[in-house]
Design a protein around this motif. Structure first.
Motif, PDB file in Angstrom:
ATOM      1  N   PHE A  48       0.838  -1.205   0.000  1.00 54.20           N
ATOM      2  CA  PHE A  48       0.000   0.000   0.000  1.00 54.20           C
ATOM      3  C   PHE A  48       0.871   1.253   0.000  1.00 54.20           C
ATOM      4  O   PHE A  48       0.628   2.194  -0.751  1.00 54.20           O
ATOM      5  CB  PHE A  48      -0.927  -0.001   1.222  1.00 54.20           C
ATOM      6  CG  PHE A  48      -1.873   1.172   1.259  1.00 54.20           C
ATOM      7  CD1 PHE A  48      -3.097   1.102   0.628  1.00 54.20           C
ATOM      8  CD2 PHE A  48      -1.530   2.348   1.917  1.00 54.20           C
ATOM      9  CE1 PHE A  48      -3.975   2.181   0.650  1.00 54.20           C
ATOM     10  CE2 PHE A  48      -2.399   3.428   1.948  1.00 54.20           C
ATOM     11  CZ  PHE A  48      -3.619   3.342   1.318  1.00 54.20           C
ATOM     12  N   LYS A  52       0.585   3.701  -3.026  1.00 50.20           N
ATOM     13  CA  LYS A  52      -0.301   4.833  -2.765  1.00 50.20           C
ATOM     14  C   LYS A  52       0.341   5.992  -2.027  1.00 50.20           C
ATOM     15  O   LYS A  52      -0.100   7.115  -2.177  1.00 50.20           O
ATOM     16  CB  LYS A  52      -1.491   4.363  -1.922  1.00 50.20           C
ATOM     17  CG  LYS A  52      -2.289   3.261  -2.520  1.00 50.20           C
ATOM     18  CD  LYS A  52      -3.240   3.816  -3.524  1.00 50.20           C
ATOM     19  CE  LYS A  52      -4.172   2.723  -4.000  1.00 50.20           C
ATOM     20  NZ  LYS A  52      -5.452   3.185  -4.363  1.00 50.20           N
ATOM     21  N   ASN A  74     -11.292  -5.563  -6.551  1.00 52.08           N
ATOM     22  CA  ASN A  74     -10.851  -4.171  -6.494  1.00 52.08           C
ATOM     23  C   ASN A  74     -10.433  -3.712  -7.880  1.00 52.08           C
ATOM     24  O   ASN A  74     -10.141  -4.518  -8.756  1.00 52.08           O
ATOM     25  CB  ASN A  74      -9.719  -3.992  -5.460  1.00 52.08           C
ATOM     26  CG  ASN A  74      -8.390  -4.547  -5.898  1.00 52.08           C
ATOM     27  OD1 ASN A  74      -7.840  -4.132  -6.912  1.00 52.08           O
ATOM     28  ND2 ASN A  74      -7.851  -5.471  -5.131  1.00 52.08           N
ATOM     29  N   LYS A  77      -5.818  -3.775  -9.691  1.00 52.66           N
ATOM     30  CA  LYS A  77      -5.167  -5.078  -9.809  1.00 52.66           C
ATOM     31  C   LYS A  77      -3.710  -4.905 -10.235  1.00 52.66           C
ATOM     32  O   LYS A  77      -3.366  -3.983 -10.960  1.00 52.66           O
ATOM     33  CB  LYS A  77      -5.872  -5.950 -10.843  1.00 52.66           C
ATOM     34  CG  LYS A  77      -7.329  -6.199 -10.551  1.00 52.66           C
ATOM     35  CD  LYS A  77      -7.500  -7.312  -9.597  1.00 52.66           C
ATOM     36  CE  LYS A  77      -8.995  -7.622  -9.478  1.00 52.66           C
ATOM     37  NZ  LYS A  77      -9.289  -8.550  -8.464  1.00 52.66           N
ATOM     38  N   TRP A  99      -2.998  -9.157  -2.910  1.00 51.10           N
ATOM     39  CA  TRP A  99      -3.452  -7.788  -3.177  1.00 51.10           C
ATOM     40  C   TRP A  99      -4.650  -7.809  -4.123  1.00 51.10           C
ATOM     41  O   TRP A  99      -5.633  -7.111  -3.906  1.00 51.10           O
ATOM     42  CB  TRP A  99      -2.317  -6.968  -3.778  1.00 51.10           C
ATOM     43  CG  TRP A  99      -2.703  -5.574  -4.119  1.00 51.10           C
ATOM     44  CD1 TRP A  99      -3.237  -5.136  -5.297  1.00 51.10           C
ATOM     45  CD2 TRP A  99      -2.612  -4.416  -3.281  1.00 51.10           C
ATOM     46  NE1 TRP A  99      -3.481  -3.794  -5.240  1.00 51.10           N
ATOM     47  CE2 TRP A  99      -3.104  -3.324  -4.022  1.00 51.10           C
ATOM     48  CE3 TRP A  99      -2.152  -4.219  -1.984  1.00 51.10           C
ATOM     49  CZ2 TRP A  99      -3.144  -2.043  -3.492  1.00 51.10           C
ATOM     50  CZ3 TRP A  99      -2.201  -2.936  -1.464  1.00 51.10           C
ATOM     51  CH2 TRP A  99      -2.697  -1.861  -2.213  1.00 51.10           C
ATOM     52  N   ASN A 100      -4.569  -8.621  -5.162  1.00 46.02           N
ATOM     53  CA  ASN A 100      -5.641  -8.671  -6.156  1.00 46.02           C
ATOM     54  C   ASN A 100      -6.935  -9.242  -5.601  1.00 46.02           C
ATOM     55  O   ASN A 100      -8.005  -9.000  -6.148  1.00 46.02           O
ATOM     56  CB  ASN A 100      -5.191  -9.461  -7.382  1.00 46.02           C
ATOM     57  CG  ASN A 100      -4.153  -8.717  -8.189  1.00 46.02           C
ATOM     58  OD1 ASN A 100      -4.015  -7.504  -8.078  1.00 46.02           O
ATOM     59  ND2 ASN A 100      -3.408  -9.440  -8.996  1.00 46.02           N
ATOM     60  N   VAL A 107      -8.082  -1.449  -0.704  1.00 45.86           N
ATOM     61  CA  VAL A 107      -7.109  -0.944  -1.676  1.00 45.86           C
ATOM     62  C   VAL A 107      -7.265   0.559  -1.914  1.00 45.86           C
ATOM     63  O   VAL A 107      -6.283   1.277  -2.068  1.00 45.86           O
ATOM     64  CB  VAL A 107      -7.267  -1.720  -3.003  1.00 45.86           C
ATOM     65  CG1 VAL A 107      -6.415  -1.132  -4.093  1.00 45.86           C
ATOM     66  CG2 VAL A 107      -6.904  -3.173  -2.785  1.00 45.86           C
ATOM     67  N   ASP A 108      -8.493   1.035  -1.917  1.00 47.38           N
ATOM     68  CA  ASP A 108      -8.761   2.441  -2.213  1.00 47.38           C
ATOM     69  C   ASP A 108      -8.915   3.296  -0.966  1.00 47.38           C
ATOM     70  O   ASP A 108      -9.475   4.392  -1.027  1.00 47.38           O
ATOM     71  CB  ASP A 108     -10.029   2.559  -3.069  1.00 47.38           C
ATOM     72  CG  ASP A 108      -9.853   1.910  -4.427  1.00 47.38           C
ATOM     73  OD1 ASP A 108      -8.719   1.932  -4.946  1.00 47.38           O
ATOM     74  OD2 ASP A 108     -10.838   1.360  -4.958  1.00 47.38           O
ATOM     75  N   SER A 115      -6.554   2.043   5.793  1.00 47.84           N
ATOM     76  CA  SER A 115      -6.257   0.798   5.088  1.00 47.84           C
ATOM     77  C   SER A 115      -5.898  -0.309   6.069  1.00 47.84           C
ATOM     78  O   SER A 115      -6.335  -1.451   5.915  1.00 47.84           O
ATOM     79  CB  SER A 115      -5.113   1.011   4.101  1.00 47.84           C
ATOM     80  OG  SER A 115      -4.800  -0.190   3.452  1.00 47.84           O
TER      81      SER A 115
END
Length: 127
Positions: A48, A52, A74, A77, A99-100, A107-108, A115
């Protein structure tokens, strides 16, 4: 089984009232994650940050975003890739699949703290 996992199992058995439960149930009752989940949590938090926040520039070198219209789970990807032996890239091989699978709300998330809280909820649902 690693030594730390053996210690974790032994120590949670010593708690009065929980000795009859399985190790997973004892950890759940105590609000703890197994060492494997803690390692995965740390990897996902680092991902993350790379994608991000703090290390975004370096994240562009480590991760490749998957181009797909399929946004089940999500919309951010990642693509699995092959790497030569480079210690910095081991995290990408360990984390991409997990993660995917994360929900978009994890994720967002607008910040690392949000998070982390959402990730803890998602990981607690994993068996």
């Amino acid at each position: 089984m690693e030594l730390l996992e053996q210690v974790q199992r032994r120590d949670t058995k010593m708690i009065r009232g929980l000795e009859h439960l399985s190790c997973e149930d004892r950890l759940r009752e105590l609000g703890l994650f197994s060492l494997e989940k803690r390692r995965l949590r740390g990897d996902l938090i680092a991902a993350f940050q790379y994608l991000k926040e703090a290390y975004k520039k370096a994240g562009e070198e480590l991760f490749t975003r998957a181009c797909s219209d399929k946004t089940r789970g999500n919309g951010f990807k990642l693509k699995e890739g092959r790497f030569r032996l480079d210690i910095r890239k081991f995290i990408t091989m360990r984390v991409v699949r997990h993660w995917n699978r994360l929900l978009g709300e994890v994720v967002d998330a607008p910040s690392l703290e949000v998070s982390k809280a959402r990730l803890d909820g998602a990981l607690s649902n994993l068996v």
